[in-house]
Design an enzyme around this catalytic site. Structure first.
Site, mmCIF file in Angstrom:
data_model
loop_
_atom_site.group_PDB
_atom_site.id
_atom_site.type_symbol
_atom_site.label_atom_id
_atom_site.label_comp_id
_atom_site.label_asym_id
_atom_site.label_seq_id
_atom_site.Cartn_x
_atom_site.Cartn_y
_atom_site.Cartn_z
ATOM 1 N N ALA A 18 -31.623 29.668 14.140
ATOM 2 C CA ALA A 18 -30.260 29.132 14.265
ATOM 3 C C ALA A 18 -30.223 27.636 13.958
ATOM 4 O O ALA A 18 -29.377 27.159 13.188
ATOM 5 C CB ALA A 18 -29.730 29.409 15.674
ATOM 6 N N THR A 45 -38.088 33.013 17.291
ATOM 7 C CA THR A 45 -37.938 33.445 15.897
ATOM 8 C C THR A 45 -39.300 33.827 15.308
ATOM 9 O O THR A 45 -39.447 34.879 14.681
ATOM 10 C CB THR A 45 -37.280 32.331 15.056
ATOM 11 N N GLU A 115 -33.664 51.716 14.752
ATOM 12 C CA GLU A 115 -33.968 51.221 16.103
ATOM 13 C C GLU A 115 -32.930 51.780 17.057
ATOM 14 O O GLU A 115 -31.936 52.387 16.634
ATOM 15 C CB GLU A 115 -34.016 49.689 16.135
ATOM 16 N N HIS A 233 -36.375 44.322 27.575
ATOM 17 C CA HIS A 233 -36.894 45.209 26.536
ATOM 18 C C HIS A 233 -37.781 46.247 27.211
ATOM 19 O O HIS A 233 -38.614 45.904 28.053
ATOM 20 C CB HIS A 233 -37.692 44.392 25.522
ATOM 21 N N ARG A 279 -31.305 49.773 25.080
ATOM 22 C CA ARG A 279 -32.447 49.217 25.814
ATOM 23 C C ARG A 279 -32.283 49.227 27.325
ATOM 24 O O ARG A 279 -33.241 49.441 28.068
ATOM 25 C CB ARG A 279 -32.658 47.760 25.385
ATOM 26 N N HIS A 340 -36.190 39.833 27.919
ATOM 27 C CA HIS A 340 -36.334 39.697 26.466
ATOM 28 C C HIS A 340 -35.286 38.780 25.834
ATOM 29 O O HIS A 340 -35.600 37.986 24.960
ATOM 30 C CB HIS A 340 -36.249 41.091 25.853
ATOM 31 N N ARG A 375 -27.093 43.498 23.827
ATOM 32 C CA ARG A 375 -27.243 43.287 22.385
ATOM 33 C C ARG A 375 -27.844 44.509 21.701
ATOM 34 O O ARG A 375 -28.806 45.099 22.192
ATOM 35 C CB ARG A 375 -28.147 42.075 22.140
HETATM 36 P P1 FAD Z 1 -35.764 30.055 18.908
HETATM 37 O O1 FAD Z 1 -36.291 30.673 17.692
HETATM 38 O O2 FAD Z 1 -36.355 30.496 20.205
HETATM 39 O O3 FAD Z 1 -35.997 28.489 18.773
HETATM 40 C C1 FAD Z 1 -35.727 27.620 19.852
HETATM 41 C C2 FAD Z 1 -36.039 26.203 19.439
HETATM 42 O O4 FAD Z 1 -35.522 25.318 20.420
HETATM 43 C C3 FAD Z 1 -37.519 25.898 19.329
HETATM 44 O O5 FAD Z 1 -37.713 25.078 18.199
HETATM 45 C C4 FAD Z 1 -37.814 25.084 20.594
HETATM 46 O O6 FAD Z 1 -38.874 24.149 20.465
HETATM 47 C C5 FAD Z 1 -36.499 24.349 20.747
HETATM 48 N N1 FAD Z 1 -36.241 23.849 22.102
HETATM 49 C C6 FAD Z 1 -36.032 24.574 23.229
HETATM 50 N N2 FAD Z 1 -35.814 23.743 24.267
HETATM 51 C C7 FAD Z 1 -35.881 22.483 23.783
HETATM 52 C C8 FAD Z 1 -35.764 21.194 24.365
HETATM 53 N N3 FAD Z 1 -35.552 20.997 25.673
HETATM 54 N N4 FAD Z 1 -35.895 20.101 23.562
HETATM 55 C C9 FAD Z 1 -36.153 20.250 22.231
HETATM 56 N N5 FAD Z 1 -36.280 21.445 21.632
HETATM 57 C C10 FAD Z 1 -36.140 22.548 22.399
HETATM 58 N N6 FAD Z 1 -34.355 39.600 17.342
HETATM 59 C C11 FAD Z 1 -34.041 40.332 16.254
HETATM 60 O O7 FAD Z 1 -32.908 40.281 15.772
HETATM 61 N N7 FAD Z 1 -34.988 41.122 15.671
HETATM 62 C C12 FAD Z 1 -36.254 41.224 16.134
HETATM 63 O O8 FAD Z 1 -37.078 41.921 15.581
HETATM 64 C C13 FAD Z 1 -36.596 40.489 17.301
HETATM 65 N N8 FAD Z 1 -37.831 40.572 17.832
HETATM 66 C C14 FAD Z 1 -38.164 39.759 18.879
HETATM 67 C C15 FAD Z 1 -39.469 39.756 19.357
HETATM 68 C C16 FAD Z 1 -39.843 38.891 20.364
HETATM 69 C C17 FAD Z 1 -41.256 38.895 20.875
HETATM 70 C C18 FAD Z 1 -38.883 38.007 20.927
HETATM 71 C C19 FAD Z 1 -39.269 37.053 22.022
HETATM 72 C C20 FAD Z 1 -37.587 38.026 20.477
HETATM 73 C C21 FAD Z 1 -37.210 38.884 19.451
HETATM 74 N N9 FAD Z 1 -35.902 38.891 18.956
HETATM 75 C C22 FAD Z 1 -35.604 39.651 17.863
HETATM 76 C C23 FAD Z 1 -34.929 37.928 19.432
HETATM 77 C C24 FAD Z 1 -34.857 36.752 18.447
HETATM 78 O O9 FAD Z 1 -36.152 36.504 17.946
HETATM 79 C C25 FAD Z 1 -34.336 35.486 19.109
HETATM 80 O O10 FAD Z 1 -33.172 35.747 19.831
HETATM 81 C C26 FAD Z 1 -34.023 34.442 18.024
HETATM 82 O O11 FAD Z 1 -35.144 34.239 17.192
HETATM 83 C C27 FAD Z 1 -33.618 33.134 18.677
HETATM 84 O O12 FAD Z 1 -33.511 32.158 17.670
HETATM 85 P P2 FAD Z 1 -33.049 30.708 18.057
HETATM 86 O O13 FAD Z 1 -33.026 29.926 16.809
HETATM 87 O O14 FAD Z 1 -31.800 30.785 18.854
HETATM 88 O O15 FAD Z 1 -34.192 30.171 19.063
HETATM 89 C C1 SIN Z 2 -38.186 44.674 18.641
HETATM 90 O O1 SIN Z 2 -38.840 44.595 17.605
HETATM 91 O O2 SIN Z 2 -38.215 45.637 19.410
HETATM 92 C C2 SIN Z 2 -37.300 43.537 19.014
HETATM 93 C C3 SIN Z 2 -36.042 43.657 18.298
HETATM 94 C C4 SIN Z 2 -34.952 42.858 18.942
HETATM 95 O O3 SIN Z 2 -35.156 42.169 19.931
HETATM 96 O O4 SIN Z 2 -33.839 42.953 18.444
#
Ligand code: FAD
Ligand code: SIN
Length: 532
Positions: A18, A45, A115, A233, A279, A340, A375
């Site tokens: 994001a 991510t 899924e 999850h 889920r 999760h 979700r």
């Molecule tokens: P993130 O990718 O978590 O990034 C957060 C950022 O914020 C990082 O850079 C971190 O350093 C920064 N940050 C946090 N706090 C601070 C702070 N205080 N100061 C400065 N920086 C900070 N979703 C799907 O759609 N498909 C999938 O297959 C899937 N698989 C998943 C598997 C796992 C193991 C997990 C944990 C989640 C999965 N999800 C999946 C969910 C999805 O990955 C996340 O919801 C999504 O990637 C979140 O993206 P984001 O950019 O919001 O945050």
């Molecule tokens: C998974 O691969 O089961 C995670 C997918 C998701 O969080 O959407």
């Protein structure tokens, strides 16, 4: 303590899908500083496995994706947000492919997986189970060479700078011990700090996911919403001495089944979609089965797949299991649910605007209502690119504004951080663990009034964490976990019904008459009201 000062047009806090997508949009018109509290690619991510849900296959339609998302959200989705997600999603994915993203193909076409709760095969993936890492790679490759974007890793945002009701940047702890203080002044700030899984002792989330965003936003005066909706999850690897590790839902999508200690497929009785039910249903069914049978042995069974398939389709998971002594194609894999994903978060409109002028939010930290009460699998990466771009595009509108952070505000913040604090880091680590375990036990998959009251009492005893001034990321994370846990507990206690991922054993049914609403937590009510 001295501080340094940095002025930029736009500040993006977070370098996951994001934050990076927002930064790429913002860099078209001005200077952007992107912060990450650890390494740039460290966040949820990077670990995303299953893939991205997108209506691009020949037998799919946007309206089917829309319907599935709404159904999973259990009547609480914002319809407009869902419409945006499913209609703009394909365009964003095609753009990613243009930028170099490589998604797996079958017979020369994108390979779509199934899924839970999807009515079609619509989840695209990369290198089998490394979808998030591929997206992170491509976005970083696009953003890093951009002359308008400056990255600061190991830059921990302590708090936002707010002057006369306007967010005008952030106060940041930079580097490693001894830390430096940095005051960043920005015309618009985009919060993209990801999730809050670490509020719980059992989670799929990486260590950085300590719910900093909701805590930071709340302290700055922005509204939170839907905080009771935390997704658990169903299938995280559960083995003594082994870190909690996600076993992708796509494994059940390919035909993996759940078995109890006697080898029975208990999901067949629990839901018509069995292992591919939403889920929340699978997670609760696992907990119910554990209680019913008196055994915590629940397994994911992939042994019936054709030889070589697991290793080829899920190489990262296969290797990880192997590291911990399990052959995913030959052994039953012990699993249990884990925290999760956070459906709730910083209340934001479909262009990322929060209730605090100058502050935008996108990705998992934001709550547009797109996921409602639960979700749909693989909708989060899509949300990150769709709403990340939208937040960036909309924050661009503040380029012409001028902001000034008064020196007195900075001095007050510096003073607060240097005030004597007699809490040791050891004590803070113990308090953090106590909160995580307490939240897992009492504000987890199955909740009730007694547990929620106990949680309130524990948090009240730990309320000193809210005032903690130690300039150290470990301490600041514990403070953020405290705030976010308090908000989740408060919202869970308020919602006296069960819906989506929020299940109250004392109110086991949905109550459409009273609860088709979103509960907002306003900072004006103050922290005390969350613990009253
Ligand atoms: P993130 O990718 O978590 O990034 C957060 C950022 O914020 C990082 O850079 C971190 O350093 C920064 N940050 C946090 N706090 C601070 C702070 N205080 N100061 C400065 N920086 C900070 N979703 C799907 O759609 N498909 C999938 O297959 C899937 N698989 C998943 C598997 C796992 C193991 C997990 C944990 C989640 C999965 N999800 C999946 C969910 C999805 O990955 C996340 O919801 C999504 O990637 C979140 O993206 P984001 O950019 O919001 O945050
Ligand atoms: C998974 O691969 O089961 C995670 C997918 C998701 O969080 O959407």
């Amino acid at each position: 303590m001295n501080y340094e000062f940095l002025k930029t047009d736009f500040l993006v806090i977070g370098s996951g899908v994001a934050g990076l997508r927002a930064a790429i949009a913002l860099a078209e018109v001005g200077d952007v500083v992107v912060l990450a509290k650890s390494a740039l690619s460290e966040g949820s991510t990077e670990y995303a496995q299953g893939g991205v849900a997108v209506a691009l296959s020949d037998d799919d339609e946007i309206v089917f994706h829309e319907q599935d998302t709404l159904r999973a959200g259990d009547k609480l989705c914002d319809r407009e947000a869902v419409r945006i997600l499913v209609t703009e999603g394909p365009e964003r994915i095609e753009e990613l492919i243009l930028w170099g993203a490589s998604f797996d193909t079958e017979n020369g076409k994108l390979w779509f997986s199934l899924e839970g709760a999807h009515s079609r095969r619509r989840v695209i993936h990369s290198h089998g189970d490394s979808t998030g890492a591929e997206i992170e790679r491509v976005l970083l490759a696009r953003a890093k060479p951009h002359e308008n974007i400056t990255f600061l890793d190991h830059a921990f945002t302590i708090d936002l700078l707010v002057h006369e009701g306007l967010c005008c940047g952030a106060f940041v702890l930079v580097g490693r011990r001894p830390f430096r203080l940095l005051c960043i002044e920005a015309k618009a700030t985009v919060l993209a700090t990801g999730g809050a899984g670490q509020v719980y002792s059992v989670t799929t989330n990486p260590e950085v996911a300590t719910g900093d965003g909701p805590a930071i936003a709340f302290r700055a005066g922005a509204e939170l919403v839907d905080m009771e909706f935390v997704q658990f999850h169903p299938t995280a690897l559960y083995k003594r001495g082994v870190p909690t590790f996600l076993l992708s839902e796509a494994m059940r999508g390919e035909g993996g089944v759940l078995r109890n200690a006697k080898g029975e497929r208990f999901m067949l009785k629990a839901h018509p979609q069995a292992e591919l039910a939403p889920r929340d249903i699978v997670s609760r069914a696992i907990i119910t089965e554990i209680h019913r049978s008196g055994s915590d042995e629940i397994y994911l069974d992939l042994r019936h797949f054709k030889p070589g398939f697991v290793q080829e389709r899920f190489p990262r998971i296969y290797e990880t299991c192997l590291k911990f002594g399990l052959r995913a194609d030959e052994d039953l894999l012990p699993v249990r649910p884990a925290a999760h994903y956070m459906m709730g978060g910083v209340r934001s409109d479909n262009n990322g605007s929060s209730s605090l002028p100058g502050l935008f939010a996108c990705g998992e930290v934001a709550c547009t209502g797109v996921h409602g009460a639960n979700r749909l699998a693989s909708n989060s990466l899509l949300e990150g690119i769709v709403f990340g771009k939208r937040a960036g595009d909309s924050a661009k509108g503040l380029l012409g504004h001028s902001v000034t952070v008064p020196k007195s505000l900075i001095r007050a913040l510096v003073h607060r951080l240097t005030m004597h604090s007699d809490i040791s880091l050891g004590e803070i680590a113990r308090a953090k663990r106590q909160m995580q375990e307490m939240m897992w036990e009492n504000v987890g998959i199955i909740r009730d009034l007694a547990g929620l009251e106990h949680a309130r009492a524990v948090l009240s005893e730990l309320a000193y964490l809210a005032e903690m001034t130690l300039p150290d990321p470990a301490a600041l994370e514990a403070r953020n976990i405290f705030y976010t846990a308090a908000a989740i507990r408060f919202a869970a206690a308020e919602r006296t019904e069960s819906r989506g991922a929020h299940f109250r054993s004392d109110f086991p049914s949905a109550d459409d008459q009273h609860w088709l609403i979103h509960r907002t937590i306003s900072a004006e009510r103050g922290l005390d009201s969350l613990l009253a």
